[in-house]
Design a protein around this motif. Structure first.
Motif, PDB file in Angstrom:
ATOM      1  N   LEU A 225      61.791  61.686   3.946  1.00 40.67           N
ATOM      2  CA  LEU A 225      63.079  61.071   4.276  1.00 40.67           C
ATOM      3  C   LEU A 225      63.453  61.354   5.735  1.00 40.67           C
ATOM      4  O   LEU A 225      63.962  60.476   6.441  1.00 40.67           O
ATOM      5  CB  LEU A 225      64.166  61.613   3.344  1.00 40.67           C
ATOM      6  N   GLY A 226      63.181  62.577   6.184  1.00 38.16           N
ATOM      7  CA  GLY A 226      63.453  62.921   7.581  1.00 38.16           C
ATOM      8  C   GLY A 226      62.585  62.140   8.543  1.00 38.16           C
ATOM      9  O   GLY A 226      63.033  61.726   9.617  1.00 38.16           O
ATOM     10  N   ASP A 227      61.315  61.899   8.149  1.00 44.67           N
ATOM     11  CA  ASP A 227      60.423  61.074   8.979  1.00 44.67           C
ATOM     12  C   ASP A 227      61.002  59.675   9.167  1.00 44.67           C
ATOM     13  O   ASP A 227      60.971  59.106  10.264  1.00 44.67           O
ATOM     14  CB  ASP A 227      59.038  60.972   8.336  1.00 44.67           C
ATOM     15  N   ASN A 228      61.529  59.090   8.081  1.00 45.56           N
ATOM     16  CA  ASN A 228      62.140  57.763   8.155  1.00 45.56           C
ATOM     17  C   ASN A 228      63.370  57.762   9.048  1.00 45.56           C
ATOM     18  O   ASN A 228      63.625  56.803   9.786  1.00 45.56           O
ATOM     19  CB  ASN A 228      62.526  57.285   6.749  1.00 45.56           C
ATOM     20  N   LEU A 229      64.144  58.835   8.990  1.00 45.58           N
ATOM     21  CA  LEU A 229      65.347  58.915   9.814  1.00 45.58           C
ATOM     22  C   LEU A 229      64.999  59.069  11.291  1.00 45.58           C
ATOM     23  O   LEU A 229      65.602  58.436  12.161  1.00 45.58           O
ATOM     24  CB  LEU A 229      66.208  60.092   9.339  1.00 45.58           C
ATOM     25  N   GLY A 230      63.988  59.882  11.584  1.00 46.27           N
ATOM     26  CA  GLY A 230      63.614  60.130  12.978  1.00 46.27           C
ATOM     27  C   GLY A 230      63.069  58.911  13.685  1.00 46.27           C
ATOM     28  O   GLY A 230      63.202  58.768  14.901  1.00 46.27           O
ATOM     29  N   THR A 231      62.463  57.981  12.930  1.00 39.86           N
ATOM     30  CA  THR A 231      61.848  56.805  13.562  1.00 39.86           C
ATOM     31  C   THR A 231      62.875  55.833  14.120  1.00 39.86           C
ATOM     32  O   THR A 231      62.540  54.940  14.898  1.00 39.86           O
ATOM     33  CB  THR A 231      60.929  56.090  12.555  1.00 39.86           C
ATOM     34  N   THR A 232      64.155  55.971  13.730  1.00 38.71           N
ATOM     35  CA  THR A 232      65.179  55.053  14.239  1.00 38.71           C
ATOM     36  C   THR A 232      65.456  55.280  15.728  1.00 38.71           C
ATOM     37  O   THR A 232      66.041  54.417  16.377  1.00 38.71           O
ATOM     38  CB  THR A 232      66.493  55.231  13.462  1.00 38.71           C
ATOM     39  N   VAL A 233      65.034  56.423  16.243  1.00 38.31           N
ATOM     40  CA  VAL A 233      65.286  56.723  17.659  1.00 38.31           C
ATOM     41  C   VAL A 233      64.583  55.716  18.567  1.00 38.31           C
ATOM     42  O   VAL A 233      65.100  55.340  19.620  1.00 38.31           O
ATOM     43  CB  VAL A 233      64.833  58.160  17.987  1.00 38.31           C
ATOM     44  N   THR A 234      63.395  55.248  18.150  1.00 37.68           N
ATOM     45  CA  THR A 234      62.656  54.266  18.960  1.00 37.68           C
ATOM     46  C   THR A 234      63.485  53.005  19.176  1.00 37.68           C
ATOM     47  O   THR A 234      63.560  52.474  20.288  1.00 37.68           O
ATOM     48  CB  THR A 234      61.327  53.908  18.279  1.00 37.68           C
ATOM     49  N   ALA A 235      64.104  52.519  18.098  1.00 36.45           N
ATOM     50  CA  ALA A 235      64.935  51.317  18.210  1.00 36.45           C
ATOM     51  C   ALA A 235      66.149  51.577  19.094  1.00 36.45           C
ATOM     52  O   ALA A 235      66.540  50.721  19.902  1.00 36.45           O
ATOM     53  CB  ALA A 235      65.381  50.863  16.824  1.00 36.45           C
ATOM     54  N   LEU A 236      66.752  52.754  18.953  1.00 36.95           N
ATOM     55  CA  LEU A 236      67.923  53.080  19.772  1.00 36.95           C
ATOM     56  C   LEU A 236      67.560  53.132  21.252  1.00 36.95           C
ATOM     57  O   LEU A 236      68.319  52.657  22.107  1.00 36.95           O
ATOM     58  CB  LEU A 236      68.518  54.413  19.325  1.00 36.95           C
ATOM     59  N   LEU A 237      66.392  53.677  21.558  1.00 41.31           N
ATOM     60  CA  LEU A 237      65.946  53.733  22.959  1.00 41.31           C
ATOM     61  C   LEU A 237      65.642  52.333  23.484  1.00 41.31           C
ATOM     62  O   LEU A 237      65.935  52.019  24.642  1.00 41.31           O
ATOM     63  CB  LEU A 237      64.696  54.614  23.077  1.00 41.31           C
ATOM     64  N   ALA A 238      65.055  51.478  22.622  1.00 41.83           N
ATOM     65  CA  ALA A 238      64.719  50.108  23.048  1.00 41.83           C
ATOM     66  C   ALA A 238      65.969  49.291  23.342  1.00 41.83           C
ATOM     67  O   ALA A 238      65.919  48.327  24.116  1.00 41.83           O
ATOM     68  CB  ALA A 238      63.887  49.415  21.971  1.00 41.83           C
ATOM     69  N   ALA A 239      67.104  49.660  22.731  1.00 42.98           N
ATOM     70  CA  ALA A 239      68.343  48.896  22.908  1.00 42.98           C
ATOM     71  C   ALA A 239      69.127  49.303  24.144  1.00 42.98           C
ATOM     72  O   ALA A 239      70.109  48.644  24.497  1.00 42.98           O
ATOM     73  CB  ALA A 239      69.226  49.042  21.674  1.00 42.98           C
ATOM     74  N   VAL A 240      68.706  50.386  24.802  1.00 39.57           N
ATOM     75  CA  VAL A 240      69.425  50.847  25.993  1.00 39.57           C
ATOM     76  C   VAL A 240      69.368  49.765  27.074  1.00 39.57           C
ATOM     77  O   VAL A 240      68.305  49.247  27.409  1.00 39.57           O
ATOM     78  CB  VAL A 240      68.820  52.169  26.515  1.00 39.57           C
ATOM     79  N   GLY A 241      70.507  49.390  27.600  1.00 38.00           N
ATOM     80  CA  GLY A 241      70.573  48.373  28.644  1.00 38.00           C
ATOM     81  C   GLY A 241      70.540  46.947  28.126  1.00 38.00           C
ATOM     82  O   GLY A 241      70.585  46.008  28.927  1.00 38.00           O
ATOM     83  N   GLN A 242      70.471  46.769  26.803  1.00 33.51           N
ATOM     84  CA  GLN A 242      70.450  45.428  26.225  1.00 33.51           C
ATOM     85  C   GLN A 242      71.873  44.981  25.887  1.00 33.51           C
ATOM     86  O   GLN A 242      72.840  45.690  26.133  1.00 33.51           O
ATOM     87  CB  GLN A 242      69.583  45.416  24.958  1.00 33.51           C
ATOM     88  N   SER A 243      71.985  43.794  25.317  1.00 36.28           N
ATOM     89  CA  SER A 243      73.291  43.241  24.984  1.00 36.28           C
ATOM     90  C   SER A 243      73.950  44.035  23.861  1.00 36.28           C
ATOM     91  O   SER A 243      73.307  44.851  23.186  1.00 36.28           O
ATOM     92  CB  SER A 243      73.144  41.771  24.564  1.00 36.28           C
TER      93      SER A 243
END
Length: 349
Positions: A225-243
């Motif tokens: 479950l923690g592995d699944n939670l930690g993977t959301t960071v990639t999406a959050l980083l990809a959204a930096v500077g986006q709309s």
């Protein structure tokens, strides 16, 4: 060489091989099929079920949920896709990424070097670009499993170490601590597939009794479950500077996994019992890698079934968390005194 150093180097070297093989395979598949997957995602209708299927298909084909998520964030940022269309695709990507764990659960140790050799020959001798990319994908696939075998060999001494087994027993008995460990592992490695592979390999080691898993399925699920939670960071980083909407897509990924983590962490025992009933059945150390893969799939399918009818609720949640920025009034020019022409016959100023 010191046993601790040998184990550490084996783990790090195996992890490096796994990550390199995973990136090589995923990158090659994206070059071969990326444009096709991009066209499929861009042509998605407003049907949420179709969106889930497309997200799962794209991720299974590209072997990277991060690639699918980043694509979707880019579409939303460019205005090619709306937020309610993007969220089901993210849900599907979570299901598609479980294919990696299912593949890893197959015992391919006897064929690892055959994949490495075949991939090397193909990417070296092939003349066509697509054939070379296919060879790179097969070569990366072989390296991925070679890394898994290396990590497994390095972890065997740990299973017999009483200090380490006592530490694992404490983690296994406190689900929240397992979630923290899994999240931290994925944040460090930046790959949930890698941390789940490590978990599958470690769980397949026999404990002191030589029969049971060193951690057991109930101890492995919170880390998963923690592995699944930690993977959301990639999406959050990809959204930096986006709309603003792109940031909401990344946040919806986080809400999806966080809600699932909070729900299942209190149901670890019943969930483990349910997963244990799914074939294959046998000695724990023989089947636990597959059970972890099945738990990963069941978790994401269950959360998709829960959230899919409530996409509008998810939209409202992320809209409330990231509201539209208030519009600033336009600054007009300050009007000066208005000049009027003098009346006829009046003296000039």
């Amino acid at each position: 060489m010191n046993e601790i150093m040998a184990t550490g180097l084996g783990l790090l070297g195996g992890l490096a091989l796994f990550l390199y093989g995973m990136n090589l395979m995923s990158g090659s598949l994206q070059e071969v099929a990326g444009e096709r997957m991009r066209a499929i995602l861009a042509a998605i209708t407003r049907n949420p079920v179709v969106g889930v299927l497309a997200g799962a298909l794209a991720t299974a084909a590209l072997q990277s949920s991060s690639a699918t998520t980043v694509m979707v964030i880019g579409f939303v940022s460019a205005g090619l896709m709306r937020l309610p269309q993007a969220i089901p695709i993210i849900m599907g990507a979570n299901i598609g990424t479980t294919i990696t764990a299912q593949i890893i659960a197959f015992k391919l140790s006897d064929y690892v070097l055959a994949f490495v050799f075949a991939g090397f020959i193909l990417m070296t001798l092939a003349k066509g670009e697509r054939a070379k990319l296919g060879g790179r994908a097969v070569f990366g696939f072989g390296l991925l499993f070679l890394g898994i075998d290396t990590m497994g060999a390095a972890m065997k001494p740990l299973a017999a170490n009483p200090v380490f087994t006592d530490l694992i027993a404490q983690v296994a008995s406190v689900p929240v601590l397992g979630v923290v460990v899994g999240t931290a592992m994925t944040l460090i490695v930046q790959s949930s597939s890698a941390t789940i592979a490590v978990l599958q390999n470690f769980a397949a080691q026999a404990g002191p009794d030589g029969v049971s898993s060193v951690i057991g399925l109930e101890g492995a699920i919170p880390i998963l479950l923690g592995d699944n939670l930690g993977t959301t960071v990639t999406a959050l980083l990809a959204a930096v500077g986006q709309s603003r909407d792109a940031k909401r897509v990344a946040l919806s990924h986080c809400v999806f996994n966080l809600s699932g983590c909070l729900l299942f962490v209190g149901l670890v025992g019943p969930f483990a019992s349910f997963v244990a009933m799914i074939p294959p059945v046998g000695p724990e150390v023989e089947v636990i890698a597959r059970q972890i893969a099945n738990a990963h799939t069941c978790f994401n399918v269950a959360m998709t079934l829960i959230w899919l009818p409530m996409v509008s609720v998810m939209v409202r949640i992320v809209m409330a968390a990231l509201p539209d920025e208030p519009r600033r009034p336009r600054r007009g020019r300050v009007a000066g005194p208005r000049w009027e022409a003098p009346a006829p016959g009046a003296p000039a100023a």
